[in-house]
Design a protein around this motif. Structure first.
Motif, PDB file in Angstrom:
ATOM      1  N   PRO A  26      40.401  42.561  41.347  1.00  0.00           N
ATOM      2  CA  PRO A  26      40.363  41.687  40.159  1.00  0.00           C
ATOM      3  C   PRO A  26      39.264  42.121  39.186  1.00  0.00           C
ATOM      4  O   PRO A  26      38.385  42.888  39.525  1.00  0.00           O
ATOM      5  CB  PRO A  26      40.071  40.314  40.761  1.00  0.00           C
ATOM      6  CG  PRO A  26      39.348  40.599  42.030  1.00  0.00           C
ATOM      7  CD  PRO A  26      39.903  41.893  42.544  1.00  0.00           C
ATOM      8  N   GLY A  27      39.344  41.602  37.999  1.00  0.00           N
ATOM      9  CA  GLY A  27      38.309  41.880  37.007  1.00  0.00           C
ATOM     10  C   GLY A  27      38.858  42.578  35.782  1.00  0.00           C
ATOM     11  O   GLY A  27      38.137  42.827  34.826  1.00  0.00           O
ATOM     12  N   GLY A  28      40.098  42.934  35.795  1.00  0.00           N
ATOM     13  CA  GLY A  28      40.699  43.572  34.623  1.00  0.00           C
ATOM     14  C   GLY A  28      41.376  44.878  34.998  1.00  0.00           C
ATOM     15  O   GLY A  28      41.311  45.364  36.125  1.00  0.00           O
ATOM     16  N   TRP A  29      42.024  45.474  33.969  1.00  0.00           N
ATOM     17  CA  TRP A  29      42.782  46.699  34.183  1.00  0.00           C
ATOM     18  C   TRP A  29      41.866  47.859  34.544  1.00  0.00           C
ATOM     19  O   TRP A  29      42.232  48.707  35.359  1.00  0.00           O
ATOM     20  CB  TRP A  29      43.584  47.040  32.919  1.00  0.00           C
ATOM     21  CG  TRP A  29      44.709  46.085  32.677  1.00  0.00           C
ATOM     22  CD1 TRP A  29      44.676  44.978  31.914  1.00  0.00           C
ATOM     23  CD2 TRP A  29      45.995  46.169  33.247  1.00  0.00           C
ATOM     24  NE1 TRP A  29      45.876  44.333  31.954  1.00  0.00           N
ATOM     25  CE2 TRP A  29      46.726  45.062  32.772  1.00  0.00           C
ATOM     26  CE3 TRP A  29      46.641  47.051  34.101  1.00  0.00           C
ATOM     27  CZ2 TRP A  29      48.026  44.818  33.111  1.00  0.00           C
ATOM     28  CZ3 TRP A  29      47.961  46.817  34.435  1.00  0.00           C
ATOM     29  CH2 TRP A  29      48.643  45.707  33.961  1.00  0.00           C
ATOM     30  N   SER A  34      41.138  52.351  36.569  1.00  0.00           N
ATOM     31  CA  SER A  34      40.306  53.389  35.976  1.00  0.00           C
ATOM     32  C   SER A  34      39.762  54.328  37.060  1.00  0.00           C
ATOM     33  O   SER A  34      39.297  53.895  38.111  1.00  0.00           O
ATOM     34  CB  SER A  34      39.137  52.746  35.228  1.00  0.00           C
ATOM     35  OG  SER A  34      38.229  53.732  34.799  1.00  0.00           O
ATOM     36  N   PRO A  35      39.774  55.655  36.783  1.00  0.00           N
ATOM     37  CA  PRO A  35      39.189  56.606  37.725  1.00  0.00           C
ATOM     38  C   PRO A  35      37.678  56.420  37.885  1.00  0.00           C
ATOM     39  O   PRO A  35      37.101  56.843  38.885  1.00  0.00           O
ATOM     40  CB  PRO A  35      39.502  57.978  37.116  1.00  0.00           C
ATOM     41  CG  PRO A  35      40.523  57.757  36.062  1.00  0.00           C
ATOM     42  CD  PRO A  35      40.452  56.326  35.672  1.00  0.00           C
ATOM     43  N   ALA A  36      37.044  55.753  36.928  1.00  0.00           N
ATOM     44  CA  ALA A  36      35.602  55.547  37.008  1.00  0.00           C
ATOM     45  C   ALA A  36      35.229  54.631  38.179  1.00  0.00           C
ATOM     46  O   ALA A  36      34.131  54.708  38.705  1.00  0.00           O
ATOM     47  CB  ALA A  36      35.091  54.940  35.698  1.00  0.00           C
ATOM     48  N   TYR A  37      36.154  53.782  38.594  1.00  0.00           N
ATOM     49  CA  TYR A  37      35.880  52.848  39.684  1.00  0.00           C
ATOM     50  C   TYR A  37      36.607  53.217  40.978  1.00  0.00           C
ATOM     51  O   TYR A  37      36.721  52.401  41.894  1.00  0.00           O
ATOM     52  CB  TYR A  37      36.293  51.429  39.268  1.00  0.00           C
ATOM     53  CG  TYR A  37      35.487  50.907  38.108  1.00  0.00           C
ATOM     54  CD1 TYR A  37      34.168  50.499  38.295  1.00  0.00           C
ATOM     55  CD2 TYR A  37      36.041  50.831  36.843  1.00  0.00           C
ATOM     56  CE1 TYR A  37      33.419  50.019  37.230  1.00  0.00           C
ATOM     57  CE2 TYR A  37      35.301  50.349  35.779  1.00  0.00           C
ATOM     58  CZ  TYR A  37      34.002  49.956  35.979  1.00  0.00           C
ATOM     59  OH  TYR A  37      33.263  49.486  34.919  1.00  0.00           O
ATOM     60  N   ALA A  38      37.081  54.447  41.066  1.00  0.00           N
ATOM     61  CA  ALA A  38      37.843  54.873  42.257  1.00  0.00           C
ATOM     62  C   ALA A  38      36.981  54.799  43.519  1.00  0.00           C
ATOM     63  O   ALA A  38      37.453  54.365  44.580  1.00  0.00           O
ATOM     64  CB  ALA A  38      38.391  56.280  42.065  1.00  0.00           C
ATOM     65  N   ALA A  39      35.726  55.203  43.431  1.00  0.00           N
ATOM     66  CA  ALA A  39      34.841  55.174  44.608  1.00  0.00           C
ATOM     67  C   ALA A  39      34.602  53.734  45.062  1.00  0.00           C
ATOM     68  O   ALA A  39      34.599  53.438  46.265  1.00  0.00           O
ATOM     69  CB  ALA A  39      33.514  55.855  44.282  1.00  0.00           C
ATOM     70  N   GLU A  40      34.428  52.828  44.092  1.00  0.00           N
ATOM     71  CA  GLU A  40      34.220  51.421  44.451  1.00  0.00           C
ATOM     72  C   GLU A  40      35.464  50.826  45.094  1.00  0.00           C
ATOM     73  O   GLU A  40      35.385  50.045  46.037  1.00  0.00           O
ATOM     74  CB  GLU A  40      33.806  50.597  43.218  1.00  0.00           C
ATOM     75  CG  GLU A  40      32.385  50.842  42.763  1.00  0.00           C
ATOM     76  CD  GLU A  40      32.255  52.082  41.871  1.00  0.00           C
ATOM     77  OE1 GLU A  40      33.257  52.785  41.646  1.00  0.00           O
ATOM     78  OE2 GLU A  40      31.138  52.362  41.419  1.00  0.00           O
ATOM     79  N   ARG A  41      36.653  51.195  44.542  1.00  0.00           N
ATOM     80  CA  ARG A  41      37.903  50.699  45.132  1.00  0.00           C
ATOM     81  C   ARG A  41      38.074  51.216  46.555  1.00  0.00           C
ATOM     82  O   ARG A  41      38.477  50.482  47.456  1.00  0.00           O
ATOM     83  CB  ARG A  41      39.100  51.111  44.263  1.00  0.00           C
ATOM     84  CG  ARG A  41      39.257  50.292  43.023  1.00  0.00           C
ATOM     85  CD  ARG A  41      40.609  50.531  42.372  1.00  0.00           C
ATOM     86  NE  ARG A  41      40.873  51.921  42.035  1.00  0.00           N
ATOM     87  CZ  ARG A  41      40.578  52.494  40.880  1.00  0.00           C
ATOM     88  NH1 ARG A  41      40.013  51.796  39.911  1.00  0.00           N
ATOM     89  NH2 ARG A  41      40.861  53.764  40.668  1.00  0.00           N
TER      90      ARG A  41
END
Length: 154
Positions: A26-29, A34-41
């Motif tokens: 959650p938190g938006g598209w 986004s590839p910027a948040y791939a590590a967090e995901r």
């Protein structure tokens, strides 16, 4: 017409996948795609798997403990019921079956009767009658229980 059905099915699958991913992150598209948040995901997915594994493991342990607890409770209730039944029988054992007779003296499992007027409860003692050719013997035998402070005198 078949192509439209397959296209509609494909759109349903894609919409479901997008909705699931938005639900999972959650938190938006941007957070969801986004590839910027791939590590967090990836870290979040790993943490969720670990949490799910721990939840299943803990559920199994809790279930095993509940089964053991229910078994112990049932065993306790059975032992209490047996003890209560033994107490009721000890408090009022009745006369019991006839063990021996000598004239008007009747030895039953739990009482000694001399006629109809005198009935003596035995209270855990064992009484026996031995008939001989010239004499008769009445034997009274008691056993000392380990928790009894007083010795039995024979």
């Amino acid at each position: 017409m078949e192509i439209v059905r397959w296209g509609l099915r494909g759109l349903i699958v894609i919409a479901t996948s997008v909705g699931w991913r938005r639900y999972r992150y959650p938190g938006g598209w941007g957070f969801a795609f986004s590839p910027a948040y791939a590590a967090e995901r990836t870290g979040l997915a790993r943490a969720r798997r670990e949490l799910a594994w721990r939840a299943v493991r803990d559920w199994g342990r809790r279930t095993a403990l509940e089964v053991r607890l229910d078994s112990a409770r049932a065993a306790h209730l059975r032992s209490v019921a047996l003890a209560q039944a033994a107490l009721r029988e000890a408090e009022d054992p009745g006369s019991g079956p006839i063990e021996g007779e000598l004239g008007c003296l009747v030895v039953r499992r739990h009482t000694l009767a001399a006629g109809d007027d005198l009935i003596v409860p035995l209270g855990g003692l064992r009484v026996g009658i031995r008939e001989g050719s010239k004499s008769h013997h009445l034997t009274v035998v008691g056993s000392r229980r380990p928790d009894s402070p007083c010795p039995v005198v024979a």
